[in-house]
Scaffold this motif. Structure first.
Motif, PDB file in Angstrom:
ATOM      1  N   MET A  22       0.835  -1.203   0.000  1.00  0.00           N
ATOM      2  CA  MET A  22       0.000   0.000   0.000  1.00  0.00           C
ATOM      3  C   MET A  22       0.870   1.254   0.000  1.00  0.00           C
ATOM      4  N   LEU A  23       2.014   1.226   0.672  1.00  0.00           N
ATOM      5  CA  LEU A  23       2.929   2.371   0.652  1.00  0.00           C
ATOM      6  C   LEU A  23       3.467   2.588  -0.759  1.00  0.00           C
ATOM      7  N   ILE A  24       3.825   1.511  -1.441  1.00  0.00           N
ATOM      8  CA  ILE A  24       4.317   1.618  -2.819  1.00  0.00           C
ATOM      9  C   ILE A  24       3.249   2.241  -3.719  1.00  0.00           C
ATOM     10  N   LEU A  25       2.001   1.804  -3.558  1.00  0.00           N
ATOM     11  CA  LEU A  25       0.907   2.341  -4.379  1.00  0.00           C
ATOM     12  C   LEU A  25       0.711   3.830  -4.109  1.00  0.00           C
ATOM     13  N   ARG A  26       0.774   4.223  -2.843  1.00  0.00           N
ATOM     14  CA  ARG A  26       0.601   5.646  -2.511  1.00  0.00           C
ATOM     15  C   ARG A  26       1.780   6.471  -3.039  1.00  0.00           C
TER      16      ARG A  26
ATOM     17  N   ASN B 149       3.961  10.278  -7.170  1.00  0.00           N
ATOM     18  CA  ASN B 149       5.220  10.419  -7.932  1.00  0.00           C
ATOM     19  C   ASN B 149       6.451  10.509  -7.029  1.00  0.00           C
ATOM     20  N   VAL B 150       6.437   9.740  -5.958  1.00  0.00           N
ATOM     21  CA  VAL B 150       7.587   9.704  -5.051  1.00  0.00           C
ATOM     22  C   VAL B 150       8.572   8.658  -5.563  1.00  0.00           C
TER      23      VAL B 150
ATOM     24  N   LEU C  24       9.637  -5.079   5.029  1.00  0.00           N
ATOM     25  CA  LEU C  24      10.255  -6.333   4.613  1.00  0.00           C
ATOM     26  C   LEU C  24      11.224  -6.111   3.459  1.00  0.00           C
ATOM     27  N   GLU C  25      12.186  -7.001   3.349  1.00  0.00           N
ATOM     28  CA  GLU C  25      13.084  -6.991   2.196  1.00  0.00           C
ATOM     29  C   GLU C  25      12.509  -7.954   1.158  1.00  0.00           C
ATOM     30  N   ASN C  26      11.940  -7.390   0.119  1.00  0.00           N
ATOM     31  CA  ASN C  26      11.270  -8.184  -0.905  1.00  0.00           C
ATOM     32  C   ASN C  26      11.716  -7.694  -2.272  1.00  0.00           C
ATOM     33  N   ARG C  27      12.366  -8.564  -3.032  1.00  0.00           N
ATOM     34  CA  ARG C  27      12.881  -8.153  -4.332  1.00  0.00           C
ATOM     35  C   ARG C  27      11.785  -7.806  -5.328  1.00  0.00           C
ATOM     36  N   LYS C  28      10.567  -8.247  -5.037  1.00  0.00           N
ATOM     37  CA  LYS C  28       9.451  -7.932  -5.934  1.00  0.00           C
ATOM     38  C   LYS C  28       9.046  -6.459  -5.864  1.00  0.00           C
ATOM     39  N   TYR C  29       9.329  -5.813  -4.748  1.00  0.00           N
ATOM     40  CA  TYR C  29       8.822  -4.458  -4.544  1.00  0.00           C
ATOM     41  C   TYR C  29       9.269  -3.495  -5.643  1.00  0.00           C
ATOM     42  N   GLU C  30      10.556  -3.534  -5.993  1.00  0.00           N
ATOM     43  CA  GLU C  30      11.040  -2.598  -7.009  1.00  0.00           C
ATOM     44  C   GLU C  30      10.426  -2.894  -8.367  1.00  0.00           C
ATOM     45  N   SER C  31      10.239  -4.178  -8.684  1.00  0.00           N
ATOM     46  CA  SER C  31       9.613  -4.519  -9.968  1.00  0.00           C
ATOM     47  C   SER C  31       8.157  -4.061  -9.983  1.00  0.00           C
ATOM     48  N   TYR C  32       7.468  -4.162  -8.833  1.00  0.00           N
ATOM     49  CA  TYR C  32       6.100  -3.644  -8.757  1.00  0.00           C
ATOM     50  C   TYR C  32       6.100  -2.135  -9.010  1.00  0.00           C
ATOM     51  N   TYR C  33       7.048  -1.444  -8.375  1.00  0.00           N
ATOM     52  CA  TYR C  33       7.117   0.012  -8.536  1.00  0.00           C
ATOM     53  C   TYR C  33       7.364   0.386  -9.993  1.00  0.00           C
ATOM     54  N   ASN C  34       8.318  -0.300 -10.629  1.00  0.00           N
ATOM     55  CA  ASN C  34       8.648   0.013 -12.022  1.00  0.00           C
ATOM     56  C   ASN C  34       7.469  -0.258 -12.955  1.00  0.00           C
ATOM     57  N   LEU C  35       6.737  -1.344 -12.701  1.00  0.00           N
ATOM     58  CA  LEU C  35       5.548  -1.627 -13.498  1.00  0.00           C
ATOM     59  C   LEU C  35       4.513  -0.527 -13.309  1.00  0.00           C
ATOM     60  N   GLY C  36       4.327  -0.098 -12.051  1.00  0.00           N
ATOM     61  CA  GLY C  36       3.351   0.948 -11.766  1.00  0.00           C
ATOM     62  C   GLY C  36       3.690   2.278 -12.408  1.00  0.00           C
TER      63      GLY C  36
ATOM     64  N   PHE D 265       0.061   1.768 -14.338  1.00  0.00           N
ATOM     65  CA  PHE D 265      -0.485   1.622 -12.979  1.00  0.00           C
ATOM     66  C   PHE D 265      -1.628   0.619 -12.947  1.00  0.00           C
ATOM     67  N   ASP D 266      -2.503   0.679 -13.931  1.00  0.00           N
ATOM     68  CA  ASP D 266      -3.605  -0.284 -13.980  1.00  0.00           C
ATOM     69  C   ASP D 266      -3.086  -1.704 -14.142  1.00  0.00           C
ATOM     70  N   GLY D 267      -2.010  -1.848 -14.910  1.00  0.00           N
ATOM     71  CA  GLY D 267      -1.402  -3.164 -15.085  1.00  0.00           C
ATOM     72  C   GLY D 267      -0.868  -3.705 -13.765  1.00  0.00           C
ATOM     73  N   LEU D 268      -0.291  -2.815 -12.948  1.00  0.00           N
ATOM     74  CA  LEU D 268       0.191  -3.221 -11.619  1.00  0.00           C
ATOM     75  C   LEU D 268      -0.974  -3.676 -10.743  1.00  0.00           C
ATOM     76  N   MET D 269      -2.074  -2.930 -10.786  1.00  0.00           N
ATOM     77  CA  MET D 269      -3.222  -3.299  -9.962  1.00  0.00           C
ATOM     78  C   MET D 269      -3.769  -4.672 -10.363  1.00  0.00           C
ATOM     79  N   LYS D 270      -3.777  -4.950 -11.653  1.00  0.00           N
ATOM     80  CA  LYS D 270      -4.224  -6.269 -12.121  1.00  0.00           C
ATOM     81  C   LYS D 270      -3.257  -7.362 -11.661  1.00  0.00           C
TER      82      LYS D 270
END
Length: 321
Positions: free
Chosen positions: A188-192, A197-198, A209-221, A225-230
């Protein structure tokens, strides 16, 4: 109608004792809160001494929950004021180190005085130090509330290992349980952050948490952004995208993550019959019961459709609207 139903249940003594001078919505909030608090006292009374430090550590999450709710009641979430949060009694859970009087003070006192009064708890000190870091500039402070909330949850999660000593099995279950909840906070922090545009490197220090997926989620968003939500809907089996697509409100995902936590935690708790897991499981179910009753009550008072109220509930299939 809601009060009449509750008067036929274990909530009746709490409703009767608080019935004078309270509006219907606030009465339900206070009565359910008192009922929850009494339950915690009973549970603490029969919890084995060896398990009490772990239980107290778990309950400290409510200190953070209440403090974050208090901060959100001051400002805005997702760039828009949320008038529902002004009803502090709706979000307050009477557990942990922040009591209801703190919310009331925030309605009466200057911000500096109110934040200064929180310094008695380590999390309250973090809030006041952030306010000072912003030069006691109220607008600057309110802009960063969601990042401050993330820091508070991160501090809580990272404090768990040092605070409690558990059997290996219970420790694994407790860490797994909290990791599920903290992952939801991180996403939710990544989405906000994406909405505002932070840059990602600005929020990495706030992620629990240390999660390697987080940066890939951010880059996709950033690109879709809609693609990330899906993608989040698919990976975490949230079934939230269709509702989100109509109004573009992140709160649909927040509710869906809480529902996911409820589903997964039920399995974890069932593995811990007559142990700490059973106690925590019962507390969690009671918490959701309280919040569901409050959502139904305020939803009806605000004339929200039944279907919309049902979408906000956790364990909604177990409760009649």
């Amino acid at each position: 109608e809601i009060i009449a139903k509750l008067e036929e249940s274990s909530y009746k003594p709490d409703l009767v004792s608080l019935s004078l001078g309270a509006s219907r919505g606030t009465l339900i909030d206070l009565a359910t809160g008192r009922n929850f608090s009494n339950l915690l006292s009973q549970i603490m009374g029969f919890t084995p001494e060896i398990a009490k430090p772990a239980l107290e550590t778990y309950l400290d999450i409510y200190t953070v929950h209440n403090l974050v709710a208090l901060l959100r009641s001051l400002g805005s979430v997702d760039g828009a004021a949320d008038p529902g949060l002004k009803h502090y009694s709706f979000v307050f859970m009477p557990a942990g180190g922040i009591d209801a009087s703190k919310f009331e003070q925030f309605n009466r006192q200057e911000l500096d005085t109110s934040l200064h009064s929180l310094r008695g708890s380590p999390y309250g000190r973090m809030v006041y130090e952030e306010y000072r870091r912003c030069g006691k500039n109220e607008q600057e402070f309110l802009k960063n509330i969601e990042f401050l909330a993330a820091r508070l949850y991160s501090a809580y999660y990272k404090s768990i290992p040092a605070k409690i000593k558990l059997s290996e099995t219970d420790a694994i279950k407790l860490r797994k349980l909290m990791a599920i909840r903290m992952e939801a906070h991180d996403i939710m922090l990544i989405l906000r952050a994406l909405k505002r545009n932070v840059p990602f490197d600005r929020i990495t220090g706030y992620l629990v948490l240390e999660n390697r997926k987080y940066e890939s989620y951010y880059n996709l968003g950033k690109t879709d952004f809609d693609g990330l939500m899906k993608e989040l809907d698919r990976v975490y089996k949230l079934e939230a995208y269709e509702r989100y697509a109509k109004d573009k409100m992140l709160s649909f995902y927040e509710i869906a993550f809480e529902q996911r936590f409820a589903r997964l935690s039920a399995g974890i708790f069932r593995q811990s019959v007559l142990s700490l897991g059973s106690i925590l499981g019962y507390i969690f179910i009671k918490e959701q019961e309280v919040m569901n009753i409050r959502k139904i009550a305020w939803g009806k008072l605000m004339r929200i459709k039944k279907e919309s109220i049902a979408e906000m509930l956790v364990f909604s299939e177990r409760m009649a609207i």
